[in-house]
Scaffold this motif. Sequence first.
Motif, PDB file in Angstrom:
ATOM      1  N   THR A   1       0.848  -1.191   0.000  1.00 36.78           N
ATOM      2  CA  THR A   1       0.000   0.000   0.000  1.00 36.78           C
ATOM      3  C   THR A   1       0.884   1.241   0.000  1.00 36.78           C
ATOM      4  N   THR A   2       0.397   2.308  -0.648  1.00 34.15           N
ATOM      5  CA  THR A   2       1.248   3.485  -0.867  1.00 34.15           C
ATOM      6  C   THR A   2       0.596   4.791  -0.412  1.00 34.15           C
ATOM      7  N   SER A   3      -0.517   4.706   0.325  1.00 31.23           N
ATOM      8  CA  SER A   3      -1.170   5.918   0.818  1.00 31.23           C
ATOM      9  C   SER A   3      -1.544   5.731   2.273  1.00 31.23           C
ATOM     10  N   ASP A   4      -1.332   6.761   3.067  1.00 31.70           N
ATOM     11  CA  ASP A   4      -1.720   6.711   4.468  1.00 31.70           C
ATOM     12  C   ASP A   4      -3.236   6.613   4.615  1.00 31.70           C
ATOM     13  N   SER A   5      -3.968   7.002   3.578  1.00 28.95           N
ATOM     14  CA  SER A   5      -5.436   6.964   3.621  1.00 28.95           C
ATOM     15  C   SER A   5      -6.006   5.624   3.205  1.00 28.95           C
ATOM     16  N   ALA A   6      -5.183   4.695   2.780  1.00 27.08           N
ATOM     17  CA  ALA A   6      -5.700   3.451   2.203  1.00 27.08           C
ATOM     18  C   ALA A   6      -4.846   2.269   2.654  1.00 27.08           C
TER      19      ALA A   6
ATOM     20  N   HIS B   1       3.622  -1.642   3.791  1.00 26.77           N
ATOM     21  CA  HIS B   1       3.289  -0.229   3.593  1.00 26.77           C
ATOM     22  C   HIS B   1       4.553   0.571   3.273  1.00 26.77           C
ATOM     23  N   TYR B   2       4.630   1.064   2.045  1.00 24.97           N
ATOM     24  CA  TYR B   2       5.715   1.951   1.617  1.00 24.97           C
ATOM     25  C   TYR B   2       5.044   3.206   1.071  1.00 24.97           C
ATOM     26  N   ALA B   3       4.988   4.260   1.869  1.00 31.71           N
ATOM     27  CA  ALA B   3       4.082   5.342   1.505  1.00 31.71           C
ATOM     28  C   ALA B   3       4.576   6.703   1.962  1.00 31.71           C
ATOM     29  N   TYR B   4       3.957   7.737   1.376  1.00 30.81           N
ATOM     30  CA  TYR B   4       4.084   9.073   1.930  1.00 30.81           C
ATOM     31  C   TYR B   4       3.359   9.099   3.273  1.00 30.81           C
ATOM     32  N   ASP B   5       3.893   9.842   4.231  1.00 22.94           N
ATOM     33  CA  ASP B   5       3.183   9.949   5.499  1.00 22.94           C
ATOM     34  C   ASP B   5       2.023  10.934   5.367  1.00 22.94           C
TER      35      ASP B   5
ATOM     36  N   HIS C   1       2.919  14.301   4.171  1.00 20.93           N
ATOM     37  CA  HIS C   1       3.799  14.327   2.996  1.00 20.93           C
ATOM     38  C   HIS C   1       5.187  14.882   3.326  1.00 20.93           C
ATOM     39  N   SER C   2       5.607  14.681   4.553  1.00 21.68           N
ATOM     40  CA  SER C   2       6.920  15.207   4.937  1.00 21.68           C
ATOM     41  C   SER C   2       8.057  14.436   4.283  1.00 21.68           C
ATOM     42  N   ASN C   3       7.759  13.229   3.778  1.00 21.43           N
ATOM     43  CA  ASN C   3       8.792  12.430   3.120  1.00 21.43           C
ATOM     44  C   ASN C   3       8.628  12.422   1.599  1.00 21.43           C
ATOM     45  N   ILE C   4       8.037  13.498   1.042  1.00 18.56           N
ATOM     46  CA  ILE C   4       7.839  13.560  -0.405  1.00 18.56           C
ATOM     47  C   ILE C   4       9.169  13.483  -1.151  1.00 18.56           C
ATOM     48  N   GLY C   5      10.227  13.958  -0.504  1.00 21.35           N
ATOM     49  CA  GLY C   5      11.544  13.898  -1.129  1.00 21.35           C
ATOM     50  C   GLY C   5      12.084  12.490  -1.248  1.00 21.35           C
ATOM     51  N   ASP C   6      11.424  11.529  -0.603  1.00 16.69           N
ATOM     52  CA  ASP C   6      11.863  10.130  -0.660  1.00 16.69           C
ATOM     53  C   ASP C   6      11.154   9.343  -1.768  1.00 16.69           C
ATOM     54  N   THR C   7      10.557  10.043  -2.716  1.00 18.78           N
ATOM     55  CA  THR C   7       9.773   9.359  -3.750  1.00 18.78           C
ATOM     56  C   THR C   7      10.597   8.304  -4.489  1.00 18.78           C
ATOM     57  N   GLU C   8      11.779   8.676  -4.923  1.00 21.19           N
ATOM     58  CA  GLU C   8      12.617   7.704  -5.638  1.00 21.19           C
ATOM     59  C   GLU C   8      13.005   6.546  -4.731  1.00 21.19           C
ATOM     60  N   LYS C   9      13.315   6.837  -3.472  1.00 18.98           N
ATOM     61  CA  LYS C   9      13.694   5.789  -2.518  1.00 18.98           C
ATOM     62  C   LYS C   9      12.536   4.807  -2.311  1.00 18.98           C
ATOM     63  N   LEU C  10      11.312   5.339  -2.164  1.00 21.99           N
ATOM     64  CA  LEU C  10      10.134   4.472  -2.011  1.00 21.99           C
ATOM     65  C   LEU C  10       9.938   3.600  -3.242  1.00 21.99           C
TER      66      LEU C  10
END
Length: 677
Positions: A403-408, A415-419, A422-431
């Motif tokens: 799952t990739t959303s905190d809402s779902a 779970h590998y997602a934005y919190d 969205h404080s970890n938006i800079g980790d998009t490539e890492k995710l």
Amino acid sequence: MPTENHHHEYDRVHEHADWHFHEHDANHPHEHGGVNDYMQAVAEYRKTFATKKDVLEETPDPAVKELLHRMDELGQETIFDRFDAQKPQCSFGLAGVCCKFCNMGPCKITKKSPKGVCGADADLIVARNLLRSAAAGVAQHGAHAREILLTMKFVAEGKLNLPILGEKKLRAVCQAFGIETRGQSAKRLVGKLADVMLDDLSRPLPDDYRTIRSLAPAERQAVWDKLGIIPISAYQEVFDAYHRTGVGTDGDYKSILKAFLRCGLAFCFTGVVASNIGTDVLFGTGHRATSKVNVGALKKGYVNIAVHGHLPTLVSEIVRIGHLPEMVELAREKGAKGIQFYGICCSCLAAMYRYEGVIPLSNAVGAELILGTGALDLWVADVQDVYPAIMDVARCFKTTVVTTSDSARLPGAEHYAYDYRHSNIGDTEKLARKIVTRAIESFADRRDVAVSIPQYEVTADIGFTAENVGAQFDDFQKLYEALKDGRILGIVNMVGCSNPRVVYEKATLDVADVLLENNVLILTNGCASFPLLKLGYCSKEGAERCGKSLKEFVQEYDVPPVWHVGECIDNTRSSGIFGGVAAKAGQAIKDMPYAFASPEWSNEKGLDASLAFRLFGIDSYHCVEPPVQGSTAVEKFLKEDTKDLLGAVMTVNVNGRELGEKIVADMKEARKKLGWG
């Protein structure tokens, strides 16, 4: 900005808006037979619901039949088993006369109790339920829009390193909004445009809805102004809908239905239009292409990754990372031939014509069947139309679900997602790297899983947009000429979900067959597009299904008879084509031989989508009833009274072919009024 005098005039017009309702005695809301009348109607409607046996016998896709038999052999239940187990569905719920908003209930309208504990009658209860469903749809597509608009902001602020692939569209939209583009970088413009559309999403103070004022036809704006239904913001309309339907607040069903129309506009211009603009600006409008479609395109021996849901930001990065040589090499080290991407629902439809080789497999209702092939190593689930039942099937076949959303969230999924912030938006490539790496690990762990892939696949033509259609057809001139001279009888936008109330995917194809036989051109997107993709309607060979003049037209221009425009938010592309042709005709959209069809709609977003097109004056057609049969007044409002208000109504017929014939008849009437014969 509007002047103060403008606002006074605006309020005065709203105060005297001409609303037409079916009037009746408030003490006897069901004058045409009362409670017994709607209970009988619901009982008759329930008899039309499909069974699993009906699906096995009549569903048009042979791959679906084969996979259903396989699931039976494995003892694995599907959505069709659960639908049968729920029967008979609650009559009060189907009619919309069950109210559970407060803890004095739940209340239901019966002959013995024609009003709820608080005094709410059937009209009020049905209207309140309808409004809350519409508000939920605004929230769902609005959440999609928020994700896209925040991505635009993060790109503009340098928090997220994504290229802006749709700069031409960015500059065109900015000009429409009155945003100065000369000397402005794409990154700066992305931020400015995001701010304007975020304001329409969340503004608390009354002001003009900039997306509507910048993009909606003037004729429609005048209608909406007169009715007083221009929203304040998407957030405000959802907030207001839940407030006014709460305990002891708005007791006038007409007022409730006015808020229902406001929700439709908020859904349309933020949930759909803003989402579409942001997606095209960031990820490009895509291109015309061909794609293999259906489960026969699943490849054995590959790391097979399915993307499922609606949000494109992380999906785009997952696909990019999965195509990197280093990741392909890592997969080969584990014994795989490579990495292959597939799609379920709208994530797939957004990706397949932007990134090469994302193969569409199924809409949301068929997701369990796709997992039942045993061929998927990893399933990426983000938001909406991801049913919790997929986890049971995934466990059976050892498919890893992420799952990739905190809402779902899904119990048992990784779970590998934005919190949430969205404080970890800079980790998009890492995710994205974690997810692709996890897929490769899952491939290595699943060598003992039996794979069974029904061998059914076709090649579909995809990627139609208002821009490339306009370019191919001389700025819509040639499309208009074919429409006027009758080579094309009319144009239908066919979209929506799937629903087990009707035989899976059959209703959609029944409607489509009648339309094509009568020379109606079809645009399609979203879940309804999957049977059209899978069974050849979106391929050039589909011309054989057409009447003589439409067949000649599509063969002349080397296009299929059904134009696939993308995911559900790409209804904007269909409306762009509608608008482009209408402009060439010199006619309002409402007067053109157009229609909106969502034969198998099933969720709140589907309710809003059909309302959005009716707000533009385009009739909507369905094989599934909305939950309004408990109120003569509300049902009549949807199906008759909005003809005077909006120029469009909702038509429901559970028989797909009969519904198609009704669309054709209405188009002929529209042509007659235009003098086109």
